[in-house]
Design a protein around this motif. Sequence first.
Motif, PDB file in Angstrom:
ATOM      1  N   THR A 196       0.795  -1.289  -0.198  1.00 29.78           N
ATOM      2  CA  THR A 196       0.063   0.004   0.026  1.00 29.78           C
ATOM      3  C   THR A 196       1.109   1.185  -0.121  1.00 29.78           C
ATOM      4  OG1 THR A 196      -1.789  -1.147   1.211  1.00 29.78           O
ATOM      5  CG2 THR A 196      -1.979   1.310   1.408  1.00 29.78           C
ATOM      6  N   GLU A 197       0.688   2.179  -0.851  1.00 38.45           N
ATOM      7  CA  GLU A 197       1.461   3.280  -0.743  1.00 38.45           C
ATOM      8  C   GLU A 197       0.848   4.175   0.381  1.00 38.45           C
ATOM      9  OE1 GLU A 197       2.317   4.948  -5.332  1.00 38.45           O
ATOM     10  OE2 GLU A 197       0.295   5.431  -4.636  1.00 38.45           O
ATOM     11  N   ARG A 198       2.136   4.834   0.936  1.00 38.67           N
ATOM     12  CA  ARG A 198       2.043   5.494   2.163  1.00 38.67           C
ATOM     13  C   ARG A 198       2.830   6.992   1.826  1.00 38.67           C
ATOM     14  NH1 ARG A 198       3.408   3.406   7.897  1.00 38.67           N
ATOM     15  NH2 ARG A 198       1.584   2.113   7.419  1.00 38.67           N
ATOM     16  N   TYR A 199       2.137   8.076   2.315  1.00 35.14           N
ATOM     17  CA  TYR A 199       2.847   9.153   1.664  1.00 35.14           C
ATOM     18  C   TYR A 199       3.121   9.953   3.180  1.00 35.14           C
ATOM     19  CZ  TYR A 199       1.864   8.671  -3.279  1.00 35.14           C
ATOM     20  OH  TYR A 199       1.953   8.376  -4.622  1.00 35.14           O
ATOM     21  N   GLU A 200       4.333  10.526   3.229  1.00 39.35           N
ATOM     22  CA  GLU A 200       4.785  11.371   4.583  1.00 39.35           C
ATOM     23  C   GLU A 200       5.078  12.762   4.233  1.00 39.35           C
ATOM     24  OE1 GLU A 200       7.006   7.423   6.175  1.00 39.35           O
ATOM     25  OE2 GLU A 200       7.856   9.162   5.544  1.00 39.35           O
ATOM     26  N   ILE A 201       4.644  13.699   5.002  1.00 37.16           N
ATOM     27  CA  ILE A 201       5.263  15.274   4.902  1.00 37.16           C
ATOM     28  C   ILE A 201       6.160  15.276   5.975  1.00 37.16           C
ATOM     29  CG2 ILE A 201       4.457  17.479   5.084  1.00 37.16           C
ATOM     30  CD1 ILE A 201       1.998  16.742   4.091  1.00 37.16           C
ATOM     31  N   ILE A 202       7.432  15.717   5.647  1.00 35.55           N
ATOM     32  CA  ILE A 202       8.412  16.208   6.496  1.00 35.55           C
ATOM     33  C   ILE A 202       8.668  17.473   6.493  1.00 35.55           C
ATOM     34  CG2 ILE A 202      11.026  15.553   7.333  1.00 35.55           C
ATOM     35  CD1 ILE A 202       8.827  12.967   7.271  1.00 35.55           C
ATOM     36  N   GLU A 203       8.822  18.323   7.599  1.00 34.10           N
ATOM     37  CA  GLU A 203       9.301  19.730   7.576  1.00 34.10           C
ATOM     38  C   GLU A 203      10.442  19.931   8.268  1.00 34.10           C
ATOM     39  OE1 GLU A 203       7.421  24.145   8.564  1.00 34.10           O
ATOM     40  OE2 GLU A 203       6.084  22.599   7.717  1.00 34.10           O
TER      41      GLU A 203
ATOM     42  N   GLY B  43      13.081  18.367   8.599  1.00 37.76           N
ATOM     43  CA  GLY B  43      13.587  17.150   9.279  1.00 37.76           C
ATOM     44  C   GLY B  43      12.648  16.610  10.353  1.00 37.76           C
ATOM     45  N   CYS B  44      11.572  17.133  10.436  1.00 31.58           N
ATOM     46  CA  CYS B  44      10.623  16.932  11.616  1.00 31.58           C
ATOM     47  C   CYS B  44       9.393  16.083  10.713  1.00 31.58           C
ATOM     48  CB  CYS B  44      10.120  17.822  12.541  1.00 31.58           C
ATOM     49  SG  CYS B  44       8.721  17.448  13.482  1.00 31.58           S
ATOM     50  N   PHE B  45       9.130  14.835  11.336  1.00 29.95           N
ATOM     51  CA  PHE B  45       8.058  14.273  10.722  1.00 29.95           C
ATOM     52  C   PHE B  45       6.602  14.805  11.226  1.00 29.95           C
ATOM     53  CE2 PHE B  45       4.618  11.183  11.179  1.00 29.95           C
ATOM     54  CZ  PHE B  45       4.284  10.640   9.973  1.00 29.95           C
ATOM     55  N   LEU B  46       5.794  15.231  10.189  1.00 28.88           N
ATOM     56  CA  LEU B  46       4.577  15.797  10.466  1.00 28.88           C
ATOM     57  C   LEU B  46       3.462  14.919  10.540  1.00 28.88           C
ATOM     58  CD1 LEU B  46       4.733  19.320   8.881  1.00 28.88           C
ATOM     59  CD2 LEU B  46       5.382  18.453  11.286  1.00 28.88           C
ATOM     60  N   MET B  47       3.292  14.398   9.444  1.00 29.44           N
ATOM     61  CA  MET B  47       2.070  13.168   9.403  1.00 29.44           C
ATOM     62  C   MET B  47       2.380  12.316   8.185  1.00 29.44           C
ATOM     63  SD  MET B  47      -0.578  16.232   7.969  1.00 29.44           S
ATOM     64  CE  MET B  47      -0.002  17.263   9.323  1.00 29.44           C
TER      65      MET B  47
ATOM     66  N   LEU C 156     -13.310  26.568   9.841  1.00 31.28           N
ATOM     67  CA  LEU C 156     -11.839  26.842   9.408  1.00 31.28           C
ATOM     68  C   LEU C 156     -10.909  25.783   9.892  1.00 31.28           C
ATOM     69  CD1 LEU C 156      -9.789  30.083   9.454  1.00 31.28           C
ATOM     70  CD2 LEU C 156      -8.747  27.912  10.661  1.00 31.28           C
ATOM     71  N   ILE C 157     -10.297  24.840   8.679  1.00 36.00           N
ATOM     72  CA  ILE C 157      -9.261  24.006   9.044  1.00 36.00           C
ATOM     73  C   ILE C 157      -7.944  24.577   9.071  1.00 36.00           C
ATOM     74  CG2 ILE C 157      -8.493  21.852   8.401  1.00 36.00           C
ATOM     75  CD1 ILE C 157     -11.329  21.221   7.232  1.00 36.00           C
ATOM     76  N   GLY C 158      -7.253  24.488   9.919  1.00 35.53           N
ATOM     77  CA  GLY C 158      -5.915  25.074  10.047  1.00 35.53           C
ATOM     78  C   GLY C 158      -4.843  24.043   9.996  1.00 35.53           C
ATOM     79  N   GLY C 159      -4.470  23.927   8.775  1.00 37.89           N
ATOM     80  CA  GLY C 159      -3.488  22.874   8.159  1.00 37.89           C
ATOM     81  C   GLY C 159      -4.216  21.722   7.298  1.00 37.89           C
ATOM     82  N   LEU C 160      -3.743  22.094   6.009  1.00 43.32           N
ATOM     83  CA  LEU C 160      -4.169  21.175   5.109  1.00 43.32           C
ATOM     84  C   LEU C 160      -3.646  19.524   5.105  1.00 43.32           C
ATOM     85  CD1 LEU C 160      -5.835  20.141   2.480  1.00 43.32           C
ATOM     86  CD2 LEU C 160      -4.103  21.491   1.166  1.00 43.32           C
ATOM     87  N   GLY C 161      -2.479  19.652   5.470  1.00 45.34           N
ATOM     88  CA  GLY C 161      -1.700  18.051   5.822  1.00 45.34           C
ATOM     89  C   GLY C 161      -1.788  17.433   4.596  1.00 45.34           C
ATOM     90  N   VAL C 162      -2.356  16.084   5.117  1.00 45.21           N
ATOM     91  CA  VAL C 162      -2.410  14.968   4.240  1.00 45.21           C
ATOM     92  C   VAL C 162      -3.865  15.022   3.498  1.00 45.21           C
ATOM     93  CG1 VAL C 162      -0.518  13.620   4.563  1.00 45.21           C
ATOM     94  CG2 VAL C 162      -2.883  13.285   5.607  1.00 45.21           C
ATOM     95  N   GLY C 163      -4.741  15.762   3.998  1.00 46.18           N
ATOM     96  CA  GLY C 163      -6.016  15.951   3.639  1.00 46.18           C
ATOM     97  C   GLY C 163      -7.193  15.251   4.284  1.00 46.18           C
TER      98      GLY C 163
END
Length: 228
Positions: A31-38, A40-44, A71-78
């Motif tokens: 299963t494909e998994r996507y990660e957001i890193i900012e 160097g810090c893992f976010l989600m 209001l949604i603060g932070g789009l992230g992975v959706g």
Amino acid sequence: MDNATDAATVVDRREGPYGEVVLRRRLVQRTERYEIIENGCFLMDTSDGRSERLLVQAPLRTLDGTGLSVLIGGLGVGFSLAEAAAEPRWGAITVVERERAVIDWHRDGPLGRFSAHALDDPRVTVVAGDLVSHLGEADVTYDALCLDIDNGPDWTVTDSNDSLYSPAGLAGCRARLSPGGVLAVWSAQPSLRFEEALRGAGFEQVQTITVPVARGVPDVVHLGVRPA
């Protein structure tokens, strides 16, 4: 090899106004998994999403009526946006996201399927900017503020976000809510200190809802209601 996990592959890497933001892809049990890193810090990542969906589900348990604004603060992975767009009671959905790369990954990239392509929903308005600034400058109120821009009130991604959880920041959130409106804040761990801060800022019906995770402490959603 069904339990094999591929090494992370960088899908995109951008330099934004707050540093480096990276989208990575893994293949976990096929299963494909996507990660957001900012910076160097893992976010989600896209592995679960229950607590992010709860972030916009929980305020509806308190709110009455239809045509509500959130209001949604932070789009992230959706996940939060997809949940909001699936609920007809939300009449207006504002998303504030400071990283244009994240917005692009939803509009034209692989994260669009996780937000159910909700950026195309006519109820949705995207604000490309800093949430703290938006809350301080916007001349509008909402029925719910659903905030997920950090790993929690006690674990901020950038130092400037600390002000959001301060007495002045929480007072600003309260001012952006309609009477009876709900503030919901996502966190990777419970915070008794933040519960007390919410009460100190004049919020009522303060509670913390937990969502168990596979390992470690549960994710939580902190809730507070502006008195009517």
